[in-house]
Design a protein around this motif. Structure first.
Motif, PDB file in Angstrom:
ATOM      1  N   THR A 244      27.083  50.508  -7.834  1.00  0.00           N
ATOM      2  CA  THR A 244      25.997  49.611  -8.254  1.00  0.00           C
ATOM      3  C   THR A 244      26.550  48.331  -8.891  1.00  0.00           C
ATOM      4  O   THR A 244      26.112  47.221  -8.576  1.00  0.00           O
TER       5      THR A 244
ATOM      6  N   ASN B  75      23.496  56.369   0.268  1.00  0.00           N
ATOM      7  CA  ASN B  75      23.666  57.593  -0.514  1.00  0.00           C
ATOM      8  C   ASN B  75      24.659  57.383  -1.660  1.00  0.00           C
ATOM      9  O   ASN B  75      25.410  58.242  -2.034  1.00  0.00           O
ATOM     10  N   GLN B  76      24.635  56.172  -2.187  1.00  0.00           N
ATOM     11  CA  GLN B  76      25.498  55.863  -3.314  1.00  0.00           C
ATOM     12  C   GLN B  76      24.747  55.026  -4.336  1.00  0.00           C
ATOM     13  O   GLN B  76      23.758  54.376  -3.996  1.00  0.00           O
ATOM     14  N   GLY B  77      25.230  55.007  -5.557  1.00  0.00           N
ATOM     15  CA  GLY B  77      24.679  54.128  -6.582  1.00  0.00           C
ATOM     16  C   GLY B  77      23.683  54.822  -7.492  1.00  0.00           C
ATOM     17  O   GLY B  77      23.194  55.914  -7.197  1.00  0.00           O
TER      18      GLY B  77
ATOM     19  N   GLU C 215      19.061  50.513  -3.434  1.00  0.00           N
ATOM     20  CA  GLU C 215      19.621  51.866  -3.341  1.00  0.00           C
ATOM     21  C   GLU C 215      18.536  52.926  -3.205  1.00  0.00           C
ATOM     22  O   GLU C 215      18.768  53.989  -2.627  1.00  0.00           O
TER      23      GLU C 215
ATOM     24  N   TYR D  80      20.264  55.418  -5.890  1.00  0.00           N
ATOM     25  CA  TYR D  80      20.264  56.599  -5.018  1.00  0.00           C
ATOM     26  C   TYR D  80      20.164  57.865  -5.857  1.00  0.00           C
ATOM     27  O   TYR D  80      19.420  58.795  -5.517  1.00  0.00           O
ATOM     28  N   LEU D  81      20.900  57.894  -6.972  1.00  0.00           N
ATOM     29  CA  LEU D  81      20.895  59.045  -7.870  1.00  0.00           C
ATOM     30  C   LEU D  81      19.469  59.348  -8.339  1.00  0.00           C
ATOM     31  O   LEU D  81      19.057  60.508  -8.432  1.00  0.00           O
TER      32      LEU D  81
ATOM     33  N   HIS E 254      31.686  56.976  -9.728  1.00  0.00           N
ATOM     34  CA  HIS E 254      31.569  56.499  -8.361  1.00  0.00           C
ATOM     35  C   HIS E 254      30.239  55.752  -8.145  1.00  0.00           C
ATOM     36  O   HIS E 254      30.219  54.629  -7.646  1.00  0.00           O
ATOM     37  N   HIS E 255      29.129  56.396  -8.537  1.00  0.00           N
ATOM     38  CA  HIS E 255      27.806  55.773  -8.367  1.00  0.00           C
ATOM     39  C   HIS E 255      27.684  54.509  -9.212  1.00  0.00           C
ATOM     40  O   HIS E 255      27.161  53.496  -8.780  1.00  0.00           O
TER      41      HIS E 255
ATOM     42  N   GLU F 100      31.801  62.014 -10.256  1.00  0.00           N
ATOM     43  CA  GLU F 100      30.657  61.560  -9.469  1.00  0.00           C
ATOM     44  C   GLU F 100      30.005  60.315 -10.078  1.00  0.00           C
ATOM     45  O   GLU F 100      29.654  59.362  -9.391  1.00  0.00           O
TER      46      GLU F 100
END
Lengths: 248, 255
Positions: free
Chosen positions: B62, B202-204, B197, B207-208, B57-58, B54
């Motif tokens: 970014t 819903n990515q990066g 974000e 977002y997290l 990916h994020h 995960e």
């Protein structure tokens, strides 16, 4: 070779107009070594920049007798003006690289110039690693790289120490003898002018103009001996007298 | 080499002290974990996310946005600055409006950017671009305008074609100024990417952060913040390395 006819130069417009150069006529033969000497503000550098095409004449004409050449003059600035991000060899090669000369030809030319100018071993050095005198040597090599018939030099040795300056003067004479270039050198030193030139032109300021041309009747090749030659000493004192006397 | 080792040592000591203070606050000082999670739990969470794939990916999302925005912003900044430099009249006429645009708080305009360019990638890149462009433009323009006039004489003497002149003289001569702009722009790009974000998608890493704070997962929030700082430090180090390689000629040797 170089025909300068009624050339004038004014800077600025309206009330700010400054006459940098009142009509100058000059005839320079192929292979001559012309030294131009004068006080600051006499327009000697302006005249050189006009010959180089770096400034446009206000009036009159300059004929370099080599219209077919893309770059009829090589120019040496007061400071070397090397490209600081290029090595010595790359700087010397620069005029060749930018006129699509094949690498094999330019490599040979650069090697020849580096030997001529005495920079062997410094091919890959950056300008910041060189002394002022060495930078000026590299600048001379660059000016000679694409073999222009005319070499223009604007107070080329005024930024180096006296001993280096005398060495560079001798080497310049050697280069002149070997290559047969027409050289026009601007200086504020009467000794340098008398030592180097086949003719010495004296300019005076306010307004900038050509005052007198002296034929330097001093035997070639010149060396340390020359500096004791009465003809050299006479010329130096004559030039100095003229430089110091008030202009009417 | 020795100075590099020392810098590493100093960083190491500073980080250890920080880590110790963090541990002390959550351990012996007994700060509640929903305010400040323990370093162990943050580490464990990050590790779990890393193993699950995960995190990468994020992180990559970014980084990709930052690089893209930085690249486009730098290209446009340098090129427009060159036009301004080459066409001084155009430059003077347009400089006023540009300065006004530059003083506008771009971050405050972020919601507008979302409205104009949607929730997708475009809005994110536009926001990063707008933050990168101005510092690079200003740095480049200063760099181009500061070129020694005798370099221009040289270009005239050699009768260089416009392209040769740009590539061999103007660009390298302005590079120190351009790099000042890029280094400021890179920091801004990171801020812009995280902000974008936060606002959508819903990515990066950004977002997290919003996800973690909305669900009270403080350890994920802390992990994301740590990774963002790390990314900033890495970008800074990378740019410094590139700069010292490309600009070795402009740095005076100690002699």
């Amino acid at each position: 070779m170089i025909k300068i006819k009624g050339v004038t130069k004014t800077f600025g417009v309206g009330a700010d107009r400054v006459n940098a150069l009142t009509p100058v006529d000059m005839h320079i033969e192929k292979g001559e070594f012309i030294a131009i000497v004068g006080p600051s503000g006499c327009g000697k550098s302006t005249l050189l920049r006009l010959i180089a095409g770096l400034e446009d004449v206000t009036d009159g004409s300059i004929d370099l007798g080599s219209k077919d050449k893309k770059r009829p003059v090589g120019f040496v600035f007061q400071d070397a003006v090397l490209l600081p991000w290029k090595t010595v060899a790359e700087n010397i090669r620069f005029p060749l690289d930018t006129s699509a000369v094949p690498r094999s030809v330019s490599d040979a030319k650069v090697a020849e110039l580096i030997a001529l100018i005495g920079l062997t071993g410094f091919e890959r050095a950056l300008p910041k690693q060189l002394s002022g005198g060495m930078r000026q040597r590299a600048a001379i090599a660059r000016a000679l790289a694409d073999d222009p018939p005319i070499l223009l030099m604007d107070e080329p040795f005024s930024a180096v120490d006296l001993l280096t300056r005398e060495t560079l003067n001798d080497e310049l004479l050697k280069i002149w003898e070997q290559t047969g270039k027409t050289i026009v050198l601007v200086t504020h030193s009467v000794e340098e002018a008398a030592y180097l030139g086949t003719r010495v032109m004296v300019m005076s300021a306010r307004p900038g103009r050509l005052r007198k041309t002296f034929k330097a009747d001093i035997p070639q090749p010149r060396s340390e001996e020359t500096k004791r030659d009465p003809r050299y000493l006479d010329l130096v004192s004559e030039l100095r007298t003229m430089m110091r006397e008030p202009v009417l | 080499m020795i100075s590099k080792l020392r810098a590493f040592g100093e960083y190491g000591v500073a980080l250890s002290l920080l880590l110790f203070a963090w541990w002390y606050a959550t351990g012996p000082m007994e700060l509640p974990h929903y305010l400040l999670p323990t370093p162990q739990s943050v580490g464990a969470t990050l590790w779990k996310m890393l193993v699950a794939g995960e995190l990468i990916h994020h992180q990559l999302f970014t980084i990709k946005n930052i690089l893209l925005g930085l690249l486009i912003g730098t290209l446009c900044g340098v090129l427009l600055a060159y036009f301004f430099f080459k066409l001084p009249r155009l430059g003077h006429a347009l400089e006023g409006p540009l300065v006004i645009m530059q003083t506008a708080p771009k971050i405050a305009l972020a919601p507008l950017v979302i409205i104009w360019f949607g929730l997708g990638l475009t809005a994110k890149i536009v926001l990063i671009f707008s933050l990168v462009f101005f510092p690079v433009f200003a740095g480049s323009l200063a760099g181009f305008r500061g070129i020694d006039s005798r370099m221009h004489d040289l270009a005239r003497l050699l009768k260089l074609r416009p392209w040769q002149r740009f590539y061999h003289i103007d660009l390298p001569a302005a590079l120190p100024g351009i790099f000042v702009g890029i280094k400021i722009g890179a920091v801004q790009a990171l801020v812009g990417a995280i902000l974008a974000e936060w606002m959508s998608g819903n990515q990066g890493l950004g977002y997290l952060m919003t996800f973690a704070s909305a669900t009270y997962k403080t350890s994920i929030l802390f992990g994301a913040v740590l990774l963002t700082s790390l990314l900033g430090i890495l970008m800074h180090a990378l740019l410094n390395t590139i700069e010292s390689t490309l600009l070795a000629w402009s740095i005076e040797d100690d002699r």
